[in-house]
Design an enzyme around this catalytic site. Structure first.
Site, PDB file in Angstrom:
ATOM      1  N   LYS A  67       0.201   3.493  -2.887  1.00 44.79           N
ATOM      2  CA  LYS A  67      -0.914   4.435  -2.928  1.00 44.79           C
ATOM      3  C   LYS A  67      -0.438   5.884  -2.918  1.00 44.79           C
ATOM      4  O   LYS A  67      -1.188   6.793  -3.300  1.00 44.79           O
ATOM      5  CB  LYS A  67      -1.866   4.183  -1.765  1.00 44.79           C
ATOM      6  CG  LYS A  67      -2.632   2.862  -1.862  1.00 44.79           C
ATOM      7  CD  LYS A  67      -3.608   2.706  -0.702  1.00 44.79           C
ATOM      8  CE  LYS A  67      -4.511   1.490  -0.867  1.00 44.79           C
ATOM      9  NZ  LYS A  67      -3.845   0.223  -0.569  1.00 44.79           N
ATOM     10  N   SER A  91      -6.444   3.347   4.070  1.00 49.93           N
ATOM     11  CA  SER A  91      -5.682   2.526   3.118  1.00 49.93           C
ATOM     12  C   SER A  91      -6.595   1.670   2.260  1.00 49.93           C
ATOM     13  O   SER A  91      -6.278   0.523   1.920  1.00 49.93           O
ATOM     14  CB  SER A  91      -4.662   1.643   3.844  1.00 49.93           C
ATOM     15  OG  SER A  91      -3.674   1.186   2.948  1.00 49.93           O
ATOM     16  N   LYS A 130       2.799   6.862   4.740  1.00 48.00           N
ATOM     17  CA  LYS A 130       1.930   5.753   4.356  1.00 48.00           C
ATOM     18  C   LYS A 130       2.532   4.410   4.752  1.00 48.00           C
ATOM     19  O   LYS A 130       3.735   4.194   4.612  1.00 48.00           O
ATOM     20  CB  LYS A 130       1.714   5.781   2.835  1.00 48.00           C
ATOM     21  CG  LYS A 130       0.666   4.793   2.353  1.00 48.00           C
ATOM     22  CD  LYS A 130      -0.720   5.223   2.746  1.00 48.00           C
ATOM     23  CE  LYS A 130      -1.752   4.126   2.496  1.00 48.00           C
ATOM     24  NZ  LYS A 130      -1.629   2.999   3.459  1.00 48.00           N
ATOM     25  N   SER A 170       0.795  -1.234   0.000  1.00 54.04           N
ATOM     26  CA  SER A 170       0.000   0.000   0.000  1.00 54.04           C
ATOM     27  C   SER A 170       0.825   1.279   0.000  1.00 54.04           C
ATOM     28  O   SER A 170       0.258   2.370  -0.140  1.00 54.04           O
ATOM     29  CB  SER A 170      -0.953   0.008   1.193  1.00 54.04           C
ATOM     30  OG  SER A 170      -2.023  -0.877   0.977  1.00 54.04           O
TER      31      SER A 170
END
Length: 381
Positions: A63, A120, A222, A60
């Site tokens: 992202k 997320s 993140k 993730s």
């Protein structure tokens, strides 16, 4: 010829005075991550790296580049926070971490951004990708274009969420480049990364970044996790105007994702400092002049010189000027002359342009004749 001059008393005097620091020996460190990098954003200096250029699944953390494309469109006016994007069956069926979007609903871009960065949500990520590019495959093409423009030389994206794919990868260094670009290019949107929680569809979810809740100055970025990638975190911490950027991947547990990044960041703040040995216009040396009304021209720094160095290592700092000498007259103040190269122990060289500090007029005809005669005599002696 290329002239390489030490800065003699100009640099030494600064180092001995205003730049004094304790002489404690610097620590080394290792971390229990497969890949890692720590960068001082103020000076773009890498403080630590471990397998930083190895291809790795980013889960993730990918992202971030999806959000980069979203922020870019928001800033250009091609998208607005209040635009609503439809939820396809593909988005609704996404597994893993979720925002819990409703099939057939249309969701505001601002809510989707929070769904991506705080929750997320793989589903929210696909809604954004399809809403912007028509399909996730077409959106991935945009991401690869963004990566190339940012200088992410070892990255390739197959989807918007970081869903496992053997051809979807990045590196710790590339993710640090991306994270720093997000901060520098989109400060007006950066607050989304630090929001502690978000509730959508009656479901409250906490930001997965563990450093946000540690009171250490963390304000982004993140997390990521898949079975093949392990636990990862891209994080940034700011203290007293200084910002460090860190990427780790391949950690073995959520606990390690909280502890190892905090350890590395504390080490970075503790073991390194920023110094400013030269300000714009500060004298750094001189250069010989050919056929000028002055024999030498003062050289000054063309920009502020900020360096990240090990604490206690100022005795190991060296500087030199690299330029073609002598410089033919006439010379104009501000004219590029060469490069100031500053070296510090265990740190990359730092190069700063140097320019002429004053004008130097060319000698007249008689002056040039005497100058040539002088050179002949000196050559015979």
């Amino acid at each position: 010829m290329v002239y390489r001059a030490g800065l003699r008393l100009v640099f030494a005097g600064i180092a001995a005075g205003a730049l004094y620091s304790a002489s404690a020996s610097a620590e080394t460190i290792d971390v229990n991550a497969r890949e890692a990098i720590l960068v001082d954003m103020n000076t773009n200096t890498v403080l630590f790296e471990k397998n930083a250029d190895e291809h790795m699944p980013t889960s993730s953390m990918s992202k971030m580049i999806t959000i980069y494309e979203v922020f870019k469109r928001l800033k250009a006016g091609k998208l607005s926070m209040d635009d609503k994007l439809p939820v396809s069956e593909k988005a609704w069926r996404m597994q893993g971490s979720k925002m819990f979007v409703e099939l057939g609903n249309s969701i505001r871009v601002e809510d989707l951004i929070r769904g991506v960065l705080i929750q997320s949500g793989n589903d929210a990520t696909v809604v954004l990708a399809e809403g912007i590019a028509g399909s996730e495959d077409a959106f991935a093409d945009l991401l690869n274009k963004d990566a190339a423009e940012l200088g992410m030389k070892n990255s390739h994206f197959m989807n918007a969420s970081g869903w496992p794919d053997p051809d979807h990868y990045s590196t710790a260094r590339d993710l640090s480049i991306l994270a720093m670009a997000l901060i520098r290019q989109f400060p007006e949107y950066f607050h989304f990364f630090s929001e502690p929680e978000y509730t959508y569809h009656g479901i409250r979810q906490r930001n997965r970044n563990p450093l946000l809740f540690e009171g250490i100055g963390a304000d982004g970025m993140k997390t990521g996790h898949t079975e093949i990638a392990g636990y990862g975190l891209t994080a940034t911490v700011q203290r007293d105007g200084r910002r460090l950027m860190m990427v780790m991947n391949g950690l073995l547990s959520e606990r390690a994702r909280a502890e190892e990044p905090a350890k590395l960041i504390e080490w970075g703040f503790r073991e390194f400092k920023i110094i400013n040995p030269f300000k714009p216009g500060a004298p750094v040396g001189t250069a010989k002049v050919w056929m000028g009304k002055q024999d030498e021209v003062p050289l000054v720094a063309a920009q502020d010189v900020a360096l990240t160095v090990r604490r206690g290592s100022l005795d190991d700092i060296a500087a030199k000027i690299v330029l073609q000498e002598p410089v033919p007259a006439p010379i104009t103040a501000g004219q590029p002359m060469g490069t100031l190269v500053i070296s510090a122990k265990d740190m990359p060289d730092h190069e700063i342009p140097v320019v002429a500090g004053t004008d130097v007029e060319k000698l007249g005809a008689i002056g040039r004749m005497f100058f040539s005669l002088k050179q002949m005599v000196q050559g015979l002696i």
